[in-house]
Design a protein around this motif. Structure first.
Motif, PDB file in Angstrom:
ATOM      1  N   GLY A 104       2.591 -33.881   2.135  1.00 59.52           N
ATOM      2  CA  GLY A 104       1.883 -32.784   2.247  1.00 59.52           C
ATOM      3  C   GLY A 104       2.966 -31.558   1.528  1.00 59.52           C
ATOM      4  O   GLY A 104       2.368 -30.682   1.414  1.00 59.52           O
ATOM      5  N   GLY A 105       4.233 -31.839   1.789  1.00 59.40           N
ATOM      6  CA  GLY A 105       4.995 -30.879   1.107  1.00 59.40           C
ATOM      7  C   GLY A 105       6.560 -31.594   1.691  1.00 59.40           C
ATOM      8  O   GLY A 105       6.816 -32.260   2.340  1.00 59.40           O
ATOM      9  N   VAL A 106       7.576 -30.667   0.753  1.00 65.57           N
ATOM     10  CA  VAL A 106       8.832 -31.105   0.776  1.00 65.57           C
ATOM     11  C   VAL A 106       9.636 -29.944   0.777  1.00 65.57           C
ATOM     12  O   VAL A 106       9.673 -29.051   0.046  1.00 65.57           O
ATOM     13  CB  VAL A 106       9.009 -31.737  -0.612  1.00 65.57           C
ATOM     14  CG1 VAL A 106      10.473 -32.216  -0.968  1.00 65.57           C
ATOM     15  CG2 VAL A 106       8.096 -33.059  -0.756  1.00 65.57           C
ATOM     16  N   GLY A 107      10.830 -30.270   1.558  1.00 65.15           N
ATOM     17  CA  GLY A 107      11.915 -29.217   1.497  1.00 65.15           C
ATOM     18  C   GLY A 107      13.351 -29.658   0.934  1.00 65.15           C
ATOM     19  O   GLY A 107      13.700 -30.645   1.879  1.00 65.15           O
ATOM     20  N   LEU A 108      13.907 -29.076   0.069  1.00 61.33           N
ATOM     21  CA  LEU A 108      14.994 -29.814  -0.338  1.00 61.33           C
ATOM     22  C   LEU A 108      16.241 -28.923  -0.584  1.00 61.33           C
ATOM     23  O   LEU A 108      16.111 -27.667  -1.087  1.00 61.33           O
ATOM     24  CB  LEU A 108      14.860 -30.249  -1.818  1.00 61.33           C
ATOM     25  CG  LEU A 108      13.836 -31.354  -2.062  1.00 61.33           C
ATOM     26  CD1 LEU A 108      13.796 -31.646  -3.715  1.00 61.33           C
ATOM     27  CD2 LEU A 108      13.900 -32.784  -1.248  1.00 61.33           C
ATOM     28  N   ASP A 109      17.279 -29.079   0.163  1.00 60.52           N
ATOM     29  CA  ASP A 109      18.332 -27.983   0.044  1.00 60.52           C
ATOM     30  C   ASP A 109      19.370 -28.872  -1.091  1.00 60.52           C
ATOM     31  O   ASP A 109      20.419 -28.296  -1.337  1.00 60.52           O
ATOM     32  CB  ASP A 109      19.265 -27.861   1.146  1.00 60.52           C
ATOM     33  CG  ASP A 109      20.245 -26.876   1.238  1.00 60.52           C
ATOM     34  OD1 ASP A 109      20.027 -25.778   0.505  1.00 60.52           O
ATOM     35  OD2 ASP A 109      21.471 -27.095   1.637  1.00 60.52           O
ATOM     36  N   VAL A 110      19.130 -29.959  -1.611  1.00 62.82           N
ATOM     37  CA  VAL A 110      19.935 -30.715  -2.374  1.00 62.82           C
ATOM     38  C   VAL A 110      19.126 -31.312  -3.423  1.00 62.82           C
ATOM     39  O   VAL A 110      17.762 -31.641  -3.190  1.00 62.82           O
ATOM     40  CB  VAL A 110      20.713 -31.770  -1.685  1.00 62.82           C
ATOM     41  CG1 VAL A 110      21.713 -31.241  -0.846  1.00 62.82           C
ATOM     42  CG2 VAL A 110      19.834 -32.715  -0.820  1.00 62.82           C
ATOM     43  N   THR A 111      19.338 -31.221  -4.783  1.00 63.08           N
ATOM     44  CA  THR A 111      18.661 -31.755  -5.777  1.00 63.08           C
ATOM     45  C   THR A 111      19.274 -32.783  -6.647  1.00 63.08           C
ATOM     46  O   THR A 111      20.740 -33.112  -6.401  1.00 63.08           O
ATOM     47  CB  THR A 111      18.363 -30.622  -6.633  1.00 63.08           C
ATOM     48  OG1 THR A 111      19.347 -30.118  -7.277  1.00 63.08           O
ATOM     49  CG2 THR A 111      17.329 -29.646  -6.056  1.00 63.08           C
TER      50      THR A 111
END
Ligand code: DGY
Length: 312
Positions: free
Chosen positions: A256-263
């Motif tokens: 439903g959603g994603v939080g990324l501090d790294v890619t």
């Protein structure tokens, strides 16, 4: 006391380094990219380095610079350094654990709230002038209270993040760690298998180091086992996930959603499949990015250097 020269590969908060002048330890900024010819010439005269998590310190680099006494990474993760090669060359590897635990856990919390309340989507609507009226449905997020938080990698940051979520939102915590782990006594958490942490979490958050085992573990096969509409957070390393697979999982309604501090790659490129997605909130690897924490990280590097030269 003979002079020691430490080169720093990027600008950092330097205050805590001043105390080392009494030991005749000098610091200088290495302004050229660490693997360039120009940097190579300067490193020849150095006794140690303070490196950033994006500096590639591989076997070749170590072979060229085996005279170094210490490489202190300005990060807790040391996956950018070939530690085996350092050990062979007798180079001490330092990092900055503990001091960044709280800041990193807080960033995970920011991404958690930001993704479950659809912060990117909602701020886009405002910024682009598309906010026309109060809507009873249409832009709804999800509650956290009482939901199941899964932690993949139950080290210091994973535990601190879980503790904060449990205190704030009364979340049930399950976790998977490659090795058995002692958990802080003020946290109620259940160890589960790798399969279960994917299958049973409403929010699954990654805090593991990058290793052969964790590389690419956020992939189609594992994502396919997650609950419909669950949330994913990665503040570990970008190589833990495959960006196309995350996009696939969003399009399938699994995430439903994603939080990324790294890619992956880092930095994220504009043509990344996730770049424009309204439910993918991305921050530029700022887990430790507070003034207090970055100052403490410099202090930690100073201590590593003193220890390496037996000066403390
Ligand atoms: C580290 O220091 O390894 C973390 O990625 C900081 O965010």
């Amino acid at each position: 006391m003979t002079e020691k020269l430490i080169l720093i590969t990027d600008r950092i908060i330097t205050g805590p380094l001043e105390a080392l002048s009494k030991y005749n330890v000098k610091f200088d900024l290495l302004s050229d990219p660490i693997n360039s010819k120009e940097a190579g010439e300067k490193i020849k005269d150095a006794d140690g380095l303070i490196t950033m998590l994006c500096d590639v310190i591989d076997k070749d680099f170590i072979e060229r610079n085996s005279h170094l006494k210490i490489i202190s990474n300005y990060a807790v993760g040391t996956n950018n350094i070939d530690k085996e090669a350092c050990e062979k060359a007798g180079i001490i590897v330092g990092n900055t654990p503990d001091v960044l635990t709280n800041a990193s856990a807080d960033l995970a919390l920011t991404l958690l709230l930001g993704s479950t309340r659809r912060l990117k989507y909602n701020t886009n609507i405002v910024n682009e002038g598309r906010w026309k009226k109060w809507e009873p449905i249409g832009i709804l997020g999800n509650d956290l209270t009482g939901k199941t938080l899964g932690i993949y990698g139950m080290g210091r940051i994973g535990q601190t993040f879980a503790y904060k979520c449990q205190k704030a939102f009364n979340m049930d915590v399950i976790y998977y760690n490659h090795r058995e782990k002692e958990i802080r006594s003020d946290l109620k958490a259940t160890a589960v298998s790798e399969m279960e942490v994917f299958a049973n979490s409403d929010v699954l958050s990654f805090h593991c180091p990058l290793t052969d085992k964790t590389k690419g573990v956020i992939n189609k096969a594992n994502l396919a086992t997650m609950k419909a509409g669950s949330f994913l957070i990665n503040i570990a390393r970008g190589e833990v996930h495959h960006e196309e697979d995350i996009l696939w999982a969003i399009n399938e309604g699994i995430l439903g959603g994603v939080g990324l501090d790294v890619t992956n790659p880092e930095p994220m490129t504009k043509d990344s499949p996730l770049f424009n997605h309204p439910d993918v909130l991305v921050t530029p690897h700022i887990g430790s990015g507070t003034i207090e924490t970055r100052t403490a990280m410099t202090k930690c590097c100073a201590e590593n250097i003193l220890k390496a030269f037996n000066l403390s």
